[in-house]
Enzyme design. Structure first.
Site, PDB file in Angstrom:
ATOM      1  N   ARG A 248      16.139  21.230  -6.455  1.00 16.18           N
ATOM      2  CA  ARG A 248      17.538  20.585  -7.477  1.00 16.18           C
ATOM      3  C   ARG A 248      18.531  21.764  -7.177  1.00 16.18           C
ATOM      4  O   ARG A 248      18.303  23.051  -7.714  1.00 16.18           O
ATOM      5  CB  ARG A 248      16.990  20.842  -8.711  1.00 16.18           C
ATOM      6  CG  ARG A 248      17.941  19.729  -9.798  1.00 16.18           C
ATOM      7  CD  ARG A 248      17.402  19.751 -11.008  1.00 16.18           C
ATOM      8  NE  ARG A 248      17.833  21.087 -11.624  1.00 16.18           N
ATOM      9  CZ  ARG A 248      17.003  21.739 -12.610  1.00 16.18           C
ATOM     10  NH1 ARG A 248      15.737  21.258 -13.113  1.00 16.18           N
ATOM     11  NH2 ARG A 248      17.256  23.134 -13.133  1.00 16.18           N
ATOM     12  N   HIS A 252      19.629  21.298 -14.639  1.00 17.86           N
ATOM     13  CA  HIS A 252      18.947  20.238 -14.732  1.00 17.86           C
ATOM     14  C   HIS A 252      19.994  18.734 -15.036  1.00 17.86           C
ATOM     15  O   HIS A 252      20.008  17.621 -14.534  1.00 17.86           O
ATOM     16  CB  HIS A 252      18.024  20.281 -15.932  1.00 17.86           C
ATOM     17  CG  HIS A 252      17.443  18.794 -16.547  1.00 17.86           C
ATOM     18  ND1 HIS A 252      16.506  18.149 -15.738  1.00 17.86           N
ATOM     19  CD2 HIS A 252      17.781  18.106 -17.579  1.00 17.86           C
ATOM     20  CE1 HIS A 252      16.280  17.024 -16.393  1.00 17.86           C
ATOM     21  NE2 HIS A 252      16.980  17.088 -17.465  1.00 17.86           N
ATOM     22  N   TYR A 261      16.550  30.573 -16.282  1.00 18.47           N
ATOM     23  CA  TYR A 261      15.145  30.571 -15.943  1.00 18.47           C
ATOM     24  C   TYR A 261      14.942  30.589 -14.422  1.00 18.47           C
ATOM     25  O   TYR A 261      13.891  30.356 -13.888  1.00 18.47           O
ATOM     26  CB  TYR A 261      14.472  29.021 -16.528  1.00 18.47           C
ATOM     27  CG  TYR A 261      15.256  27.848 -16.252  1.00 18.47           C
ATOM     28  CD1 TYR A 261      15.145  27.173 -14.997  1.00 18.47           C
ATOM     29  CD2 TYR A 261      16.106  27.242 -17.076  1.00 18.47           C
ATOM     30  CE1 TYR A 261      15.865  25.949 -14.530  1.00 18.47           C
ATOM     31  CE2 TYR A 261      16.810  26.154 -16.624  1.00 18.47           C
ATOM     32  CZ  TYR A 261      16.609  25.530 -15.443  1.00 18.47           C
ATOM     33  OH  TYR A 261      17.436  24.254 -15.293  1.00 18.47           O
TER      34      TYR A 261
HETATM   35  C1  LIG Z   1       8.611  11.028 -21.984  1.00 22.65           C
HETATM   36  C2  LIG Z   1       9.627  11.888 -21.900  1.00 22.65           C
HETATM   37  N1  LIG Z   1       9.488  13.365 -22.037  1.00 22.65           N
HETATM   38  C3  LIG Z   1      10.298  14.148 -21.997  1.00 22.65           C
HETATM   39  C4  LIG Z   1      11.620  13.754 -21.666  1.00 22.65           C
HETATM   40  C5  LIG Z   1      12.631  15.014 -21.607  1.00 22.65           C
HETATM   41  N2  LIG Z   1      13.124  15.129 -20.178  1.00 22.65           N
HETATM   42  C6  LIG Z   1      14.110  14.509 -19.593  1.00 22.65           C
HETATM   43  S1  LIG Z   1      14.132  14.596 -18.025  1.00 22.65           S
HETATM   44  C7  LIG Z   1      12.729  15.870 -18.003  1.00 22.65           C
HETATM   45  C8  LIG Z   1      12.319  16.684 -16.752  1.00 22.65           C
HETATM   46  C9  LIG Z   1      11.527  15.893 -15.796  1.00 22.65           C
HETATM   47  O1  LIG Z   1      11.269  16.451 -14.745  1.00 22.65           O
HETATM   48  P1  LIG Z   1      10.868  15.821 -13.544  1.00 22.65           P
HETATM   49  O2  LIG Z   1      10.107  14.741 -13.555  1.00 22.65           O
HETATM   50  O3  LIG Z   1      10.487  17.048 -12.254  1.00 22.65           O
HETATM   51  O4  LIG Z   1      12.302  15.413 -12.815  1.00 22.65           O
HETATM   52  P2  LIG Z   1      13.829  16.321 -12.312  1.00 22.65           P
HETATM   53  O5  LIG Z   1      14.554  16.122 -13.716  1.00 22.65           O
HETATM   54  O6  LIG Z   1      13.182  17.566 -12.056  1.00 22.65           O
HETATM   55  O7  LIG Z   1      14.050  15.452 -11.196  1.00 22.65           O
HETATM   56  C10 LIG Z   1      12.261  15.911 -19.504  1.00 22.65           C
HETATM   57  C11 LIG Z   1      11.331  16.850 -19.969  1.00 22.65           C
HETATM   58  C12 LIG Z   1      11.868  12.485 -21.356  1.00 22.65           C
HETATM   59  N3  LIG Z   1      13.050  11.920 -21.099  1.00 22.65           N
HETATM   60  N4  LIG Z   1      10.980  11.466 -21.520  1.00 22.65           N
END
Ligand SMILES: Cc1ncc(C[n+]2csc(CCOP(=O)(O)OP(=O)(O)O)c2C)c(N)n1
Ligand SMILES: [Mg+2]
Length: 331
Positions: A248, A252, A261
């Site tokens: 990435r 975020h 981080y």
């Molecule tokens: C069930 C749930 N838990 C927490 C969140 C908050 N949240 C949104 S994106 C994210 C990170 C997801 O990481 P990843 O699956 O690796 O995808 P990336 O954003 O890195 O592409 C989190 C914890 C959410 N949207 N839904």
């Protein structure tokens, strides 16, 4: 990349140029959205930057007239390939009435467009996985020639929805392609703290499907893996799990500060593998693109992005009463 690898995959020079242009378009739309966000014009951005090769490589391997895609919030490259326009994406960024994703009522990144078989998702991560499995089951029951393609992050591969969906698809041999876009972080949590196994693709064996890990910075590697998975699905042999590893390149989201981080050196190192640069270099090495054509493509893309921005910025907001639409099933 080996010389003319695309030809071995049956891809013409025109098609790989189209892939490159789509990747660049996704990148330039994303970059514009950050500028608009930082100047206070749009409320939120969640980026595709660093994942364009995986998204575009995968989407090009699908049948854009039959297959269903269930993208996650970073998948600008997938939805652009499946027919959502830059103007429509900008309308979503500006939350305007004409936004096909939600009529301007959702956060950007919640893609959905019925006519292009882009299935809308929810904010809780991974809910799209069981939806993809359900659509594949319906397709199988109705003898339709379709596969469903669903993406999610590596952090999201820890959610129950992934495991339940993968198990059901494995048991019933459904034509689902599960593609994990492993960008090494789930917000601030690095990959080592997310998984106890080495690779996300290691999980496939538990659900009776093949699992492969590919270089997510190489659109041709991803294309090949998704093409094989789609053929397998169409032959009735069941699902496949693909892990596309990239990085990435942005924080975020526009509400995150990644300096708390991870180190700038780590990000700088990842930028040397940026697919926009490496795939551009491949196209030059193989003689498909020269500096002049690169400029022509970039100018064309910037014109599209500028026009989309102007259009969306000047478009009207939805009427307040529109908030009641699409809620009770009468629209
Ligand atoms: C069930 C749930 N838990 C927490 C969140 C908050 N949240 C949104 S994106 C994210 C990170 C997801 O990481 P990843 O699956 O690796 O995808 P990336 O954003 O890195 O592409 C989190 C914890 C959410 N949207 N839904
Ligand atoms: Mg991630």
């Amino acid at each position: 990349m080996a010389e003319n690898r695309h030809k071995e995959l049956g891809l013409s020079d025109e098609t790989v140029l189209e892939m490159y242009e789509t990747m660049l378009l996704a990148r330039r739309i994303d970059e514009r959205m950050w500028l608009l966000n930082r100047s206070g014009k749009i409320p939120f951005v969640i980026s595709c930057q660093g994942q364009e090769a995986a998204q575009v490589g995968a989407a090009f391997a699908l049948d854009r007239n039959k297959d269903y895609v269930l993208p996650y919030y970073r998948d600008l490259g997938v939805v652009l390939t499946f027919g959502m326009t830059p103007k429509e994406l900008m309308l979503s960024g500006f939350a305007k009435a004409e936004d096909p994703n939600s009529g301007g009522r959702q956060m950007p990144g919640h893609f959905g467009q019925k006519k292009n078989r882009i299935v809308t998702g929810s904010s809780p991560v991974t809910t799209q996985v069981p939806h993809a499995v359900g659509i594949a089951l319906a397709g199988k029951m109705e003898n339709k020639d379709l596969v469903t393609f669903v993406t999610f992050g590596e952090g999201s591969s820890n959610q129950g929805d992934f495991h339940e969906g993968a198990n059901f698809a494995g048991v019933h041999k459904l034509p689902v392609i599960f593609m994990c876009e492993n960008n090494k972080y789930a917000i601030s949590v690095p990959i080592e703290k997310q998984l106890a196994c080495e690779k996300v693709s290691d999980r496939a064996i538990g659900y009776g499907m093949p699992g492969v890990t590919v270089d997510g910075n190489n659109p041709l590697d991803v294309y090949r893996a998704v093409k094989e998975a789609a053929e397998r699905g169409r032959r009735g042999e069941g699902p496949t799990l693909i892990e596309a590893v990239s990085y990435r390149l942005t924080a975020h989201s526009s509400d995150d500060d990644d300096r708390s981080y991870r180190s700038p050196d780590e990000v700088a190192e990842a930028k040397t593998k940026d697919s926009i640069i490496t795939f551009g270099a491949y196209l030059k090495e193989t003689g498909i693109m020269n500096d002049e054509l690169e400029k022509e493509i970039n100018d064309r893309v910037m014109k599209i992005v500028n026009e989309a921005t102007d259009y969306a910025e000047n478009a009207p907001y939805a009427d307040a009463e529109d908030a009641l639409k699409y809620v009770y099933g009468n629209e």
